[in-house]
Enzyme design. Structure first.
Site, mmCIF file in Angstrom:
data_model
loop_
_atom_site.group_PDB
_atom_site.id
_atom_site.type_symbol
_atom_site.label_atom_id
_atom_site.label_comp_id
_atom_site.label_asym_id
_atom_site.label_seq_id
_atom_site.Cartn_x
_atom_site.Cartn_y
_atom_site.Cartn_z
ATOM 1 N N ILE A 57 0.840 -1.193 0.000
ATOM 2 C CA ILE A 57 0.000 0.000 0.000
ATOM 3 C C ILE A 57 0.879 1.248 0.000
ATOM 4 C CG2 ILE A 57 -1.905 1.185 1.164
ATOM 5 C CD1 ILE A 57 -2.605 -1.616 0.164
ATOM 6 N N ALA B 173 5.748 -6.542 3.204
ATOM 7 C CA ALA B 173 6.307 -6.113 1.924
ATOM 8 C C ALA B 173 7.784 -5.748 2.019
ATOM 9 C CB ALA B 173 5.517 -4.921 1.389
ATOM 10 N N GLU C 70 0.207 -7.630 15.079
ATOM 11 C CA GLU C 70 1.165 -8.557 15.690
ATOM 12 C C GLU C 70 0.776 -8.891 17.121
ATOM 13 O OE1 GLU C 70 5.620 -8.560 14.743
ATOM 14 O OE2 GLU C 70 5.543 -7.574 16.700
#
Length: 315
Positions: free
Chosen positions: A85, A174, A265
Site C-alpha cells: 500500500i 512487503a 502482531e
C-alpha cells in the site's frame, strides 16, 4: 436375518468409495540419504521442539530433499500474500525477484499482491507453474490501519478465493526480501515465526499488550515465544481461523477506543498463546543484518529491508 441399511449412510459410503477411486496411485521413488541417528540430534545448541511437540525449524534440523519429495507427491500449490500500500509498492521488485530465486523453488506458487497502486507493479519474469495476481484494494491514511486491515482482507479472500486456488498460504510483510532458501519445511496447519529481536528473551521482555482492557492482553507470566507478524501462515483453513480471530478481537478493541501496542502482531501473539502453532519457524525466517550473532543463526533466510520508516509509512 435381514440387515437394513440407512439410505443416507449407503449414499455416503458410495461417495467415499468414488472419491477413493479418483485418487492417484502413489509411486514411491528410491531415495538415498544419511540414516537418522536417535542418539545424535542434528543440533544441541537450540530448542528443536516445543512443549506441545511442534517442531522448531532451524538450519540442520530437516532434510529438504525428503520434504520436497513428500510435497511433490501431494501436488501442493502455495500462495504468498503481501500488502503493498502507498509507497510500499517500491518493495515489490526486490521481494518478488528474490522469491523467484529462493521461495518454494520447484513448487507451484501463486503470488497475491494487495495494492492501491496496481499501475506501479514491476514486471517480474516468473518460472513455470508460478503466477502473479494483483488485487486492488483501497488505501488507508495511517500505516497502522493498513497493518490491521490485512487480517480482515486475508480472512475474506481465504473464504471466497484462496480456498479454491491454493493449499497453503504464507503471509509476509512487503519490506522484506529472501536471502536464502525458504521451502516446504515451513508448511504446516498453522505456523508462527520467532521474532528476530526476542527469540532469546524472557516472558517479561516480550512486547505483548499489557493493558487488561485490550482484547490482545497477555499477562506477564504467560507466553511461550514472541512471534513476528512479518511472516505467518498455514493451510488456507488454518489461516482463515487465525485472521478471523484477530479481526474480531480488533473490532472489540475498536469499540472500546483501544489500539493494541503492536497492532496486528499483538493479536497474532494472543492467538498463538491459546491456539498453539503446529510448527514454529526460527529467527532465520525473520532476520535483520545484525552484527555479532555468533553461530546460532546459520542462515539468514528472510530479511528485513532497512528503510526510512517516516518517509515510507505515511506517504
Amino acid at each position: 436375518m435381514a440387515i437394513f441399511c440407512d439410505p443416507q449412510t449407503r449414499t455416503r459410503d458410495s461417495e467415499n468409495a468414488f472419491r477413493m477411486e479418483l485418487l492417484e496411485d502413489v509411486s514411491l521413488k528410491r531415495m538415498l540419504y544419511e540414516k537418522p541417528d536417535t542418539l545424535k540430534p542434528p543440533r544441541t545448541d537450540v530448542l528443536l521442539v516445543t512443549p506441545w511437540l511442534a517442531p522448531i525449524v532451524w538450519d540442520g534440523s530437516f532434510n529438504i530433499d525428503i520434504l520436497n519429495a513428500q510435497f511433490h507427491q501431494r501436488h501442493v500449490r502455495i500462495g504468498l500474500t503481501v500488502f503493498a500500500i502507498k509507497k510500499y509498492i517500491v518493495f515489490m521488485k526486490p521481494l518478488l525477484e528474490t522469491a523467484e530465486k529462493f521461495f518454494m523453488v520447484g513448487h507451484k506458487v501463486n503470488y497475491y499482491v494487495f495494492t492501491d497502486r496496481a499501475k506501479e507493479m514491476p514486471n517480474i519474469t516468473l518460472a513455470n507453474g508460478r503466477q502473479l495476481e494483483v488485487l486492488e484494494v483501497p488505501s488507508y491514511k495511517r500505516w497502522q490501519d493498513v497493518s490491521m486491515r490485512r487480517m480482515e482482507m486475508i480472512r475474506d479472500y481465504s473464504q471466497k478465493k484462496f480456498i479454491n486456488e491454493v493449499d497453503y498460504l504464507v503471509c509476509v510483510d512487503a519490506d522484506m526480501k529472501f536471502m536464502d532458501e525458504v521451502g516446504v519445511e515451513i508448511l504446516s496447519d498453522v505456523f508462527g515465526t520467532l521474532h528476530r529481536a526476542f527469540y532469546g528473551a524472557s516472558r517479561t521482555q516480550f512486547p505483548n499488550e499489557r493493558r487488561k482492557a485490550s482484547a490482545a492482553y497477555i499477562p506477564p507470566d504467560e507466553g511461550d515465544f514472541y512471534y513476528s507478524g512479518s511472516i505467518f501462515g498455514g493451510t488456507v483453513e488454518g489461516v482463515h481461523k487465525l485472521t478471523n480471530f484477530c479481526h474480531h478481537e480488533m473490532l472489540t478493541d475498536k469499540e472500546n477506543n483501544i489500539e493494541a501496542i503492536w497492532h496486528d502482531e499483538s493479536y497474532l501473539n494472543k492467538y498463538f498463546l491459546y491456539h498453539k502453532p503446529t510448527k514454529v519457524l526460527s529467527a532465520e525466517y525473520h532476520w535483520e543484518n545484525y552484527p555479532g550473532v555468533g553461530t546460532i543463526i546459520k542462515k539468514k533466510r528472510f530479511v528485513l529491508i532497512r528503510k526510512n520508516d517516516t518517509a515510507i509509512r505515511n506517504k
